[in-house]
Design a protein around this motif. Structure first.
Motif, PDB file in Angstrom:
ATOM      1  N   GLU A   1      -2.070  -9.479  -2.206  1.00 35.88           N
ATOM      2  CA  GLU A   1      -1.528  -8.193  -2.661  1.00 35.88           C
ATOM      3  C   GLU A   1      -0.198  -7.892  -1.993  1.00 35.88           C
ATOM      4  OE1 GLU A   1      -0.621  -3.973  -2.845  1.00 35.88           O
ATOM      5  OE2 GLU A   1      -0.984  -5.141  -1.046  1.00 35.88           O
ATOM      6  N   GLU A   2      -0.079  -8.287  -0.729  1.00 39.45           N
ATOM      7  CA  GLU A   2       1.138  -7.959   0.019  1.00 39.45           C
ATOM      8  C   GLU A   2       2.343  -8.771  -0.445  1.00 39.45           C
ATOM      9  OE1 GLU A   2       1.115  -5.432   1.679  1.00 39.45           O
ATOM     10  OE2 GLU A   2      -0.818  -5.101   2.634  1.00 39.45           O
TER      11      GLU A   2
ATOM     12  N   GLU B   1      -7.137   0.616  -3.111  1.00 36.02           N
ATOM     13  CA  GLU B   1      -6.466   1.226  -1.964  1.00 36.02           C
ATOM     14  C   GLU B   1      -5.395   2.201  -2.448  1.00 36.02           C
ATOM     15  OE1 GLU B   1      -3.854  -1.442   0.129  1.00 36.02           O
ATOM     16  OE2 GLU B   1      -3.292  -2.455  -1.702  1.00 36.02           O
TER      17      GLU B   1
ATOM     18  N   HIS C   1      -7.998  -5.722  -1.123  1.00 33.38           N
ATOM     19  CA  HIS C   1      -7.440  -7.061  -0.902  1.00 33.38           C
ATOM     20  C   HIS C   1      -7.758  -7.607   0.488  1.00 33.38           C
ATOM     21  CE1 HIS C   1      -3.822  -5.655   1.403  1.00 33.38           C
ATOM     22  NE2 HIS C   1      -3.856  -4.619   0.592  1.00 33.38           N
TER      23      HIS C   1
ATOM     24  N   ASP D   1      -4.898  -1.281   6.306  1.00 36.54           N
ATOM     25  CA  ASP D   1      -4.433  -1.880   5.046  1.00 36.54           C
ATOM     26  C   ASP D   1      -4.760  -3.364   5.010  1.00 36.54           C
ATOM     27  OD1 ASP D   1      -3.062  -2.688   2.800  1.00 36.54           O
ATOM     28  OD2 ASP D   1      -1.075  -2.380   3.648  1.00 36.54           O
ATOM     29  N   ASP D   2      -5.783  -3.808   4.346  1.00 35.80           N
ATOM     30  CA  ASP D   2      -6.731  -3.024   3.584  1.00 35.80           C
ATOM     31  C   ASP D   2      -8.140  -3.496   3.924  1.00 35.80           C
ATOM     32  OD1 ASP D   2      -7.828  -1.345   1.588  1.00 35.80           O
ATOM     33  OD2 ASP D   2      -7.677  -2.916   0.095  1.00 35.80           O
TER      34      ASP D   2
ATOM     35  N   ILE E   1       0.825  -1.208   0.000  1.00 35.71           N
ATOM     36  CA  ILE E   1       0.000   0.000   0.000  1.00 35.71           C
ATOM     37  C   ILE E   1       0.859   1.257   0.000  1.00 35.71           C
ATOM     38  CG2 ILE E   1      -0.178   0.058   2.507  1.00 35.71           C
ATOM     39  CD1 ILE E   1      -2.912   1.292   2.186  1.00 35.71           C
TER      40      ILE E   1
HETATM   41 ZN   LIG Z   1      -2.675  -2.929   0.892  1.00 42.57          ZN
END
Ligand SMILES: [Zn+2]
Length: 588
Positions: free
Chosen positions: A246-247, A276, A177, A212-213, A43
């Protein structure tokens, strides 16, 4: 940061009664509002510095300066004005507010951590924590699950489709996410409350993912659930896509969702994508919302040197490790030259500050203003930016030598030595320009050491003492994202919605309480896979970053992540109003 590096900074004369802020703090203030700081390739968040109220108010310039930061008026739902009034009453009710806190808190309580180098879904058991999370979502949002079409992709990716009554209108794509950054076990003691407790202390909801998130994912789902409960039926279809890694680069989540979305809706089949990213906060006494309209590119370049081995009692002048060291030193001695142009989104941010920030120092405002027409002022502004590491990194292409290897024995000449150089590519540059520059920079040294030089599969030069090879070992090169236009209708609708939500949440009227600026993400979101779905992609979810001085707010990716209940409520209002405004817009 050394004070002496800031001597260039123009400083406004202050009213006598005001303590004079340090040059450093003033410059930092400018920089921090522009930083969409990014942690671990995930993010991006804007960090804002609270503007001092004791600065010289340069409103005469702000009023007369015809900058390039035109603002659209607040945009409230018209056709749905009665519905919006009803929704506003709902948002204001205690019961509803406490329900929103429970929704987010319970989502945090399912630890959906994603880890580097996880195996495929179905093989690596660590993905299985997503199953109870899906059960939670289905239980928590019964109206969404009974009214929308829910499709699972690669088991844990989710597409929610709310079909509009007018199929000729392009749908809007929301993205958020499910996964969160792992909590390091040796940091658990540093958390004010256990990281997966979702504890609500009366003001904040604490836990990994609070910001997040999960605030984004749950925020959109709450908006949908609430709209359904009010009997709303969209004319424009609404789609929510939720990845689950996503991470850790999104390869199993968003990357598998993207082709399915494109099959369903076609290339550029969406009016816009919103994921995000950033939020809003105060700077120089004025509140700005910074919308991520660009993302930097990314590549890892391997620099590999090979030379003859042998016993170290009979060494050459330079071993492969020595040669590699010379290469790396040369790279670090030659950072990328900062290219800052007027089409850079951060230039747009500066224009917005110069136009609308009431307490900006006079000389700084003057320089930014002059740069719109004077190339001399533009180069002075570029030089100003290049003297701050954060700003330089955000604008330009960066290099960081992150890995090194070579040698296996103290008395043996190393046959190979290699390093990985990580580049984050300027939004106005490209993968090719970045690689070309590395090749060009190392060609002279390859010749000096009489090495054969091969770069990205192409023979550059021949030599007889060994070889230098540049390569892309992880095949992870990513071009900078296409820059989203701020002139197009989607940005206008988004801007008007941001301004209206801000007013509505605070009971304000009038257009000048918040200003919207474009911004740049230094890292990547799941939108890296969504470029073909819409020309307009926004990284923004209306989080309130308040007056954060430096760094990434709200413990994102570290201990003590939290979300203020009031800020979460405002995010829900934002998502709801955005759905209604896009439904009504005839320009998307
Ligand atoms: Zn994120």
């Amino acid at each position: 940061m050394q004070e002496k590096t800031l001597d260039f900074l123009p400083v406004a004369s202050e009213p006598h009664a005001c303590p004079k802020p340090s040059r450093k703090s003033k410059f930092k203030a400018l920089l921090h509002v522009l930083i969409l700081a990014l942690v671990a390739g995930a993010i991006g968040t804007a960090a804002f510095h609270g503007g001092t109220s004791c600065g010289r108010k340069d409103s005469s310039i702000a009023e007369t300066f015809d900058g390039t930061c035109g603002q659209v008026d607040v945009l409230f739902p018209q056709r749905h004005s009665q519905l919006w009034a009803n929704l506003t009453a709902t948002f204001g009710s205690r019961d509803y507010q406490s329900k929103t806190i429970t929704w987010l808190s319970e989502a945090i309580q399912v630890p959906t951590e994603s880890w580097d180098a996880m195996g495929p879904v179905g093989e690596d058991p660590r993905w299985e924590v997503l199953a109870p999370f899906h059960e939670y979502l289905e239980k928590a949002f019964p109206l969404v699950y009974s009214n929308l079409k829910v499709t699972k992709v690669n088991t844990y990716g989710i597409i929610y489709e709310w079909k509009g009554t007018s199929p000729e209108l392009k749908p809007v794509l929301f993205a958020a996410h499910q996964d969160v950054v792992p909590v390091e076990t040796n940091t658990v003691d540093e958390w004010n409350y256990p990281p997966f407790s979702g504890h609500f202390d009366g003001e904040k909801i604490w836990g990994r993912g609070a910001s997040d998130d999960k605030s984004g994912l749950i925020g959109v789902l709450v908006a949908l659930e609430t709209l359904i409960s009010h009997g709303y039926q969209p004319t424009r279809s609404i789609v929510l896509a939720s990845g689950f890694d996503e991470e850790v680069s999104g390869l199993r989540g968003a990357a598998t969702l993207a082709p399915v979305l494109q099959d369903l809706y076609g290339k550029n089949g969406f009016a816009f994508v919103i994921d995000e990213g950033s939020g809003f906060g105060k700077e120089y006494g004025t509140t700005f919302a910074m919308v991520g309209t660009a993302e930097k590119g990314y590549t890892d370049v391997e620099v590999k040197v090979a030379s003859a081995g042998g016993h170290s009692s009979l060494p050459p002048d330079h071993t492969s490790i020595g040669i590699l060291s010379a290469m790396l030193t040369h790279l670090e001695s030659n950072p990328f030259k900062l290219e800052f142009s007027r089409d850079h989104p951060l230039y747009g941010s500066l224009q917005c500050l110069a136009t609308h920030a009431t307490n900006m120092p006079h000389d700084l405002r003057k320089l930014i203003r002059a740069s719109t027409t004077s190339d001399d002022a533009m180069s002075k502004l570029t030089s100003t930016m290049s003297k701050d590491r954060s700003m330089k990194n955000l604008i330009g292409t960066t290099q960081a030598i992150d890995l090194i290897s070579g040698g296996i024995k103290a008395n043996a000449l190393p046959e190979q030595a290699a390093a990985i150089v990580n580049h984050r590519i300027s939004v106005t540059s490209s993968l090719k320009a970045t690689k070309d520059r590395d090749v060009q920079l190392l060609t002279g040294l390859a010749s000096q050491f009489n090495l054969s030089f091969t770069a990205f599969g192409e023979v550059v030069a021949r030599g007889s003492e060994g070889s230098l090879t540049l390569g892309d070992p992880f095949h992870d090169g990513l071009e900078p994202a296409p820059i989203t236009s701020t002139d197009a209708a989607p940005f206008q609708v988004l801007s008007g919605t941001i301004r209206a939500t801000f007013n509505s949440h605070r009971g304000l009227t009038g257009p000048d309480h918040i200003f919207v600026t474009p911004g740049t993400m230094s890292g990547n979101t799941d939108t890296r896979y969504y470029w073909d779905l819409a020309p307009s992609i926004f990284r923004y979810n209306h989080q309130n970053f308040g007056d954060v001085l430096i760094g990434v707010p709200k413990g994102i990716h570290t201990v003590n992540e939290y979300m203020e209940a009031d800020s979460f409520m405002e995010m829900i209002e934002f998502f709801t109003m955005l759905i209604l405004n896009t439904d009504e817009s005839t320009h998307l």
